[in-house]
Scaffold this motif. Structure first.
Motif, PDB file in Angstrom:
ATOM      1  N   UNK A 164       0.784  -1.025  -0.100  1.00 57.80           N
ATOM      2  CA  UNK A 164       0.445   0.347  -0.129  1.00 57.80           C
ATOM      3  C   UNK A 164       0.692   1.529  -0.128  1.00 57.80           C
ATOM      4  N   UNK A 165       0.061   2.696  -0.759  1.00 55.84           N
ATOM      5  CA  UNK A 165       0.999   3.347  -0.328  1.00 55.84           C
ATOM      6  C   UNK A 165       0.973   4.697   0.165  1.00 55.84           C
ATOM      7  N   UNK A 166       1.999   5.744   0.495  1.00 52.03           N
ATOM      8  CA  UNK A 166       1.649   5.651   2.014  1.00 52.03           C
ATOM      9  C   UNK A 166       1.813   7.637   1.465  1.00 52.03           C
ATOM     10  N   UNK A 167       0.849   8.279   2.112  1.00 57.82           N
ATOM     11  CA  UNK A 167       0.060   9.525   1.366  1.00 57.82           C
ATOM     12  C   UNK A 167       0.943  10.727   2.782  1.00 57.82           C
ATOM     13  N   UNK A 168       1.173  10.368   3.823  1.00 59.61           N
ATOM     14  CA  UNK A 168       1.513  11.174   4.831  1.00 59.61           C
ATOM     15  C   UNK A 168       1.145  12.603   5.658  1.00 59.61           C
ATOM     16  N   UNK A 169       0.036  12.244   5.758  1.00 60.27           N
ATOM     17  CA  UNK A 169      -0.499  13.347   6.300  1.00 60.27           C
ATOM     18  C   UNK A 169      -1.306  13.308   7.686  1.00 60.27           C
ATOM     19  N   UNK A 170      -1.441  13.621   8.667  1.00 53.53           N
ATOM     20  CA  UNK A 170      -2.276  13.659   9.330  1.00 53.53           C
ATOM     21  C   UNK A 170      -3.601  15.024   9.054  1.00 53.53           C
ATOM     22  N   UNK A 171      -4.965  14.003   9.567  1.00 55.12           N
ATOM     23  CA  UNK A 171      -6.474  14.946   9.047  1.00 55.12           C
ATOM     24  C   UNK A 171      -6.727  15.136  10.327  1.00 55.12           C
ATOM     25  N   UNK A 172      -7.760  16.236  10.391  1.00 61.63           N
ATOM     26  CA  UNK A 172      -9.307  16.447  11.379  1.00 61.63           C
ATOM     27  C   UNK A 172      -9.948  16.876  10.822  1.00 61.63           C
ATOM     28  N   UNK A 173     -11.597  16.298  10.819  1.00 63.91           N
ATOM     29  CA  UNK A 173     -12.914  16.643  10.353  1.00 63.91           C
ATOM     30  C   UNK A 173     -13.488  17.513  11.075  1.00 63.91           C
ATOM     31  N   UNK A 174     -13.568  18.046  10.039  1.00 64.48           N
ATOM     32  CA  UNK A 174     -14.769  19.089  10.808  1.00 64.48           C
ATOM     33  C   UNK A 174     -15.878  19.992  10.122  1.00 64.48           C
ATOM     34  N   UNK A 175     -16.564  19.599  10.176  1.00 64.30           N
ATOM     35  CA  UNK A 175     -17.763  19.830  10.049  1.00 64.30           C
ATOM     36  C   UNK A 175     -17.962  19.657   8.418  1.00 64.30           C
ATOM     37  N   UNK A 206      -4.229   1.695  -2.127  1.00 67.87           N
ATOM     38  CA  UNK A 206      -3.318   2.399  -3.648  1.00 67.87           C
ATOM     39  C   UNK A 206      -1.960   2.148  -3.472  1.00 67.87           C
ATOM     40  N   UNK A 207      -0.932   1.627  -3.896  1.00 72.61           N
ATOM     41  CA  UNK A 207      -0.109   0.767  -4.445  1.00 72.61           C
ATOM     42  C   UNK A 207       1.342   2.025  -4.476  1.00 72.61           C
ATOM     43  N   UNK A 208       2.292   1.859  -4.091  1.00 73.01           N
ATOM     44  CA  UNK A 208       3.376   2.542  -3.815  1.00 73.01           C
ATOM     45  C   UNK A 208       3.916   3.198  -5.039  1.00 73.01           C
ATOM     46  N   UNK A 209       4.011   4.708  -5.345  1.00 71.42           N
ATOM     47  CA  UNK A 209       4.134   4.945  -6.823  1.00 71.42           C
ATOM     48  C   UNK A 209       2.897   5.529  -7.956  1.00 71.42           C
ATOM     49  N   UNK A 210       1.875   5.245  -7.646  1.00 69.46           N
ATOM     50  CA  UNK A 210       0.479   5.324  -8.577  1.00 69.46           C
ATOM     51  C   UNK A 210      -0.227   7.151  -7.704  1.00 69.46           C
ATOM     52  N   UNK A 211       0.062   7.603  -8.593  1.00 63.39           N
ATOM     53  CA  UNK A 211      -0.225   9.021  -8.778  1.00 63.39           C
ATOM     54  C   UNK A 211      -1.604   9.281  -9.004  1.00 63.39           C
ATOM     55  N   UNK A 265       2.447   7.653  -4.922  1.00 64.73           N
ATOM     56  CA  UNK A 265       1.904   7.535  -2.910  1.00 64.73           C
ATOM     57  C   UNK A 265       3.488   7.122  -2.734  1.00 64.73           C
ATOM     58  N   UNK A 266       4.394   7.153  -1.962  1.00 70.21           N
ATOM     59  CA  UNK A 266       5.294   6.682  -1.430  1.00 70.21           C
ATOM     60  C   UNK A 266       5.378   5.264  -0.640  1.00 70.21           C
ATOM     61  N   UNK A 267       6.794   4.431   0.219  1.00 71.40           N
ATOM     62  CA  UNK A 267       6.228   3.209   0.733  1.00 71.40           C
ATOM     63  C   UNK A 267       6.437   4.230   2.293  1.00 71.40           C
ATOM     64  N   UNK A 268       5.521   2.656   2.714  1.00 73.13           N
ATOM     65  CA  UNK A 268       5.421   2.811   4.164  1.00 73.13           C
ATOM     66  C   UNK A 268       6.269   3.324   5.152  1.00 73.13           C
ATOM     67  N   UNK A 269       6.755   4.332   5.508  1.00 71.86           N
ATOM     68  CA  UNK A 269       8.258   4.015   6.462  1.00 71.86           C
ATOM     69  C   UNK A 269       7.940   4.331   8.120  1.00 71.86           C
ATOM     70  N   UNK A 270       6.681   3.566   8.357  1.00 69.36           N
ATOM     71  CA  UNK A 270       6.020   3.801   9.798  1.00 69.36           C
ATOM     72  C   UNK A 270       7.230   1.806  10.224  1.00 69.36           C
ATOM     73  N   UNK A 271       7.728   2.050  11.360  1.00 67.23           N
ATOM     74  CA  UNK A 271       8.099   0.182  11.775  1.00 67.23           C
ATOM     75  C   UNK A 271       6.846   0.431  13.338  1.00 67.23           C
ATOM     76  N   UNK A 272       7.370  -0.657  13.368  1.00 66.19           N
ATOM     77  CA  UNK A 272       6.605  -1.542  14.685  1.00 66.19           C
ATOM     78  C   UNK A 272       7.492  -2.504  15.337  1.00 66.19           C
TER      79      UNK A 272
END
Length: 614
Positions: free
Chosen positions: A505-516, A560-565, A583-590
């Motif tokens: 899965x591709x990675x967008x890299x945003x944090x969002x809030x939902x308002x109205x 959505x895949x890595x490299x997909x626009x 979209x880029x590779x998900x960089x998060x580790x666990x």
């Protein structure tokens, strides 16, 4: 002991302590008497009368024709200029009953034009911020942090003082770690306390009202817990578990420096945190803190953290942290030790006290590493720089802080774990972090009666470890380079492994809030697709590939895949624009700590020593 000796503030300490322990010596005459009242608590005002009666002040006045009275701009333990003078009003001065001229000369200083021996200063402080760093009073109770309430005169800072508290009409209790010399149990109108100097006054918060209290003894030291707020709790269980935590903490250094200790605990909505003091602490927690096992253990973690500060930072301290300059920043590059390693100890103390199993403790350590490795700022800012810049960055985060900074708490906790392991391995199990704390306590606090420099700390750590610690300091502390974690875990038979799910899965890299019903970008991760292709904080994402987002951006990104626009429709400050984002590779580790294959007997022995397994 007096505060000078307890705080380790130099050669005056020994003489002061000799006077204090001499039971036949007359009590010192207070240089300043503060009278604190709150006649209309619903208005959120404390009223202060400050009575000066001392030759040092009089000499200063006769020489210059005036006396300068000051308010601190910050409080020790919370490294931010808070401008407490902003809440002061109605400053007046009297000589006897005669008003004398006064004038504000700086943001936090007032000049009283008089050469009289005895002066009375009066002022009011607006107190409507209930945090551990500030002061508060309303119809239910009063709480004060001394730096935000009590002014001082430079020539009298090291002189004895007295505080007379006049609680609101039906309030019966005043809880503080200050020495009582009056009727603090509510038999009369005054509650009188004394301190050997201003530092100890500032370091002794007060809770005033009709709160509940209970007591327990730990390490042969009496402890008092003041409980404010509507909360249900099992007093016997709490007292038992406080004792377990406190005695486990005391076992680190092996000596308790206090004659008594006080906890002030506020149970309030949306609360969390604490502030350490010389022989007390204020804790804030939620009203349901004791309702679940997870919440209860979380509260005990807070107890362990703030309690261990009575050694680490209040006595074991960088040289910059005392004596304090209350008017300016007090810079140090070692908050990673003072705060971060206390965060390390909060969990290590709960492990030795039996609240964490070995497996739970390993999960905590791995999660701590995961947290900092998932923060882009960990590759930008060293933990030493984070400590130094606490005054301008830690308490004032913005939308880019995750990209540019690292917490000296979080990374300091990880470094505490690694330093503990380095000492354990370097000494072949003979020593651990406790021995370093004990050495610093005995050598600098007790023997030299001062703090230590950065280099003295490094020398002490290497002495206790029995080897050079170049990688730990040069990479872990003073740089933002990647740490070779497994070099620390291998001696105890463990490996740190990334177990994050493998995904295309591709990675967008945003944090969002939902308002109205609108999805708005609240943060953009450094190096991500959104960062590279120009999404900004504040952008409203309207649609993805012509499909309206609504409130569910994640659903549209799934699969959505890595490299997909993606073609995003974005509203930026009222202007709608189309933005392609690849979209880029998900960089998060666990991370998880796993045993190595076929551990040696030495690895098993060090593992058991590390985790207190017998």
């Amino acid at each position: 002991m007096t505060a000078w000796l307890l705080l380790g503030y130099g050669p005056l300490a020994l003489a002061a302590d000799t006077t204090a322990v001499n039971s036949t010596a007359p009590a010192p005459v207070p240089a300043i008497t503060y009278v604190l009242s709150m006649p209309e608590p619903q208005t959120h005002y404390f009223e202060v009368e400050m009575q000066l009666a001392n030759s040092a002040a009089a000499t200063n006045a006769r020489k210059n024709g005036y006396v300068d009275i000051k308010m601190p701009v910050w409080t020790p333990g919370s490294y931010l200029i808070r401008e407490y003078a902003k809440n002061v009003e109605g400053f007046t001065a009297l000589a006897g009953n005669r008003p004398v001229r006064s004038q504000k000369i700086r943001k936090n200083a007032w000049r009283v034009f008089s050469d009289e021996d005895n002066l009375t200063i009066r002022y009011r402080v607006y107190a409507n911020e209930l945090t551990v760093r500030t002061s508060f009073v309303d119809a239910n109770h009063g709480y004060l942090n001394g730096a935000s309430i009590f002014m001082y005169h430079d020539a009298l800072k090291n002189q004895p003082l007295r505080v007379i508290v006049q609680p609101y009409k039906d309030w019966k209790s005043v809880t503080t770690a200050l020495k009582s010399v009056g009727d603090e149990n509510g038999g009369g109108s005054n509650h009188t306390f004394e301190a050997p100097n201003y530092d100890l006054l500032v370091d002794s918060p007060m809770e005033i009202g009709n709160h509940r209290t209970f007591t327990f003894t730990a390490s042969n030291i009496p402890h008092t817990v003041a409980q404010f707020g509507e909360v249900d709790y099992n007093e016997q269980r709490l007292a038992t578990d406080y004792k377990r935590v406190c005695e486990a903490a005391a076992s680190v250094v092996g000596e308790h420096p206090c004659e008594n200790y006080t906890f002030i605990v506020h149970h309030i909505p949306m609360a969390g945190g604490g502030l350490e003091h010389l022989n007390s602490t204020t804790l804030q927690t939620s009203r349901n803190a004791y309702a679940t096992e997870a919440g209860y253990k979380g509260f005990l973690t807070l107890v362990a953290h703030e309690y261990f500060h009575l050694w680490n930072v209040k006595r074991i301290r960088p040289i910059a942290l005392g004596p304090f300059d209350y008017e300016n920043e007090n810079y140090t590059r070692m908050l990673w030790l003072s705060e971060g390693c206390t965060s390390f100890y909060e969990d290590y103390i709960l492990r030795r006290a039996g609240f964490h199993t070995p497996e739970q403790y390993l999960t905590i350590v791995a999660n701590d590493i995961t947290g900092i490795e998932n923060q882009p700022g960990n590759r930008v800012q060293s933990v030493a720089e984070s400590s130094f810049d606490a005054w301008i960055k830690y308490y004032r985060p913005n939308e880019n802080s995750n990209n540019s900074t690292v917490s000296y708490y979080s990374k300091g906790s990880v470094l505490g774990s690694l330093l503990n392991l380095a000492i354990l391995a370097g000494s072949n199990g003979a020593r651990n972090m406790d021995d370093l704390m004990r050495y610093l306590y005995n050598e600098y606090y007790k023997k030299r009666q001062r703090g230590f420099t950065d280099e003295e700390f490094r020398q002490a750590a290497e002495q206790i470890a029995g080897r050079k610690l170049d990688d730990f300091f040069n990479i872990g502390v003073y740089s933002a380079e990647p740490i070779n974690y497994n070099a620390y875990f291998e001696p105890v038979g463990l490996r740190l492994t990334n177990v994050a799910a493998r995904t295309q899965d591709g990675y967008l890299g945003v944090a969002t809030t939902v308002s109205n019903g609108k999805v708005v970008v609240a943060g953009v991760r450094r190096g991500s697709a959104a960062y590279a292709d120009g999404l900004n904080v504040g952008d409203e994402i309207i649609s993805v590939d012509s499909v309206r987002v609504g409130e569910d951006l994640l659903r549209l990104l799934a699969g959505r895949r890595v490299g997909e626009t993606l073609n995003l429709l974005v509203n930026r400050q009222g202007i709608v624009r189309r933005m392609p984002v690849t979209l880029t590779q998900n960089p998060l580790v666990s991370y998880r700590l796993e045993p190595v294959a076929n551990p040696t007997e030495q690895q098993r022995a060090l593992f058991n020593k590390w985790l207190f397994i017998k």
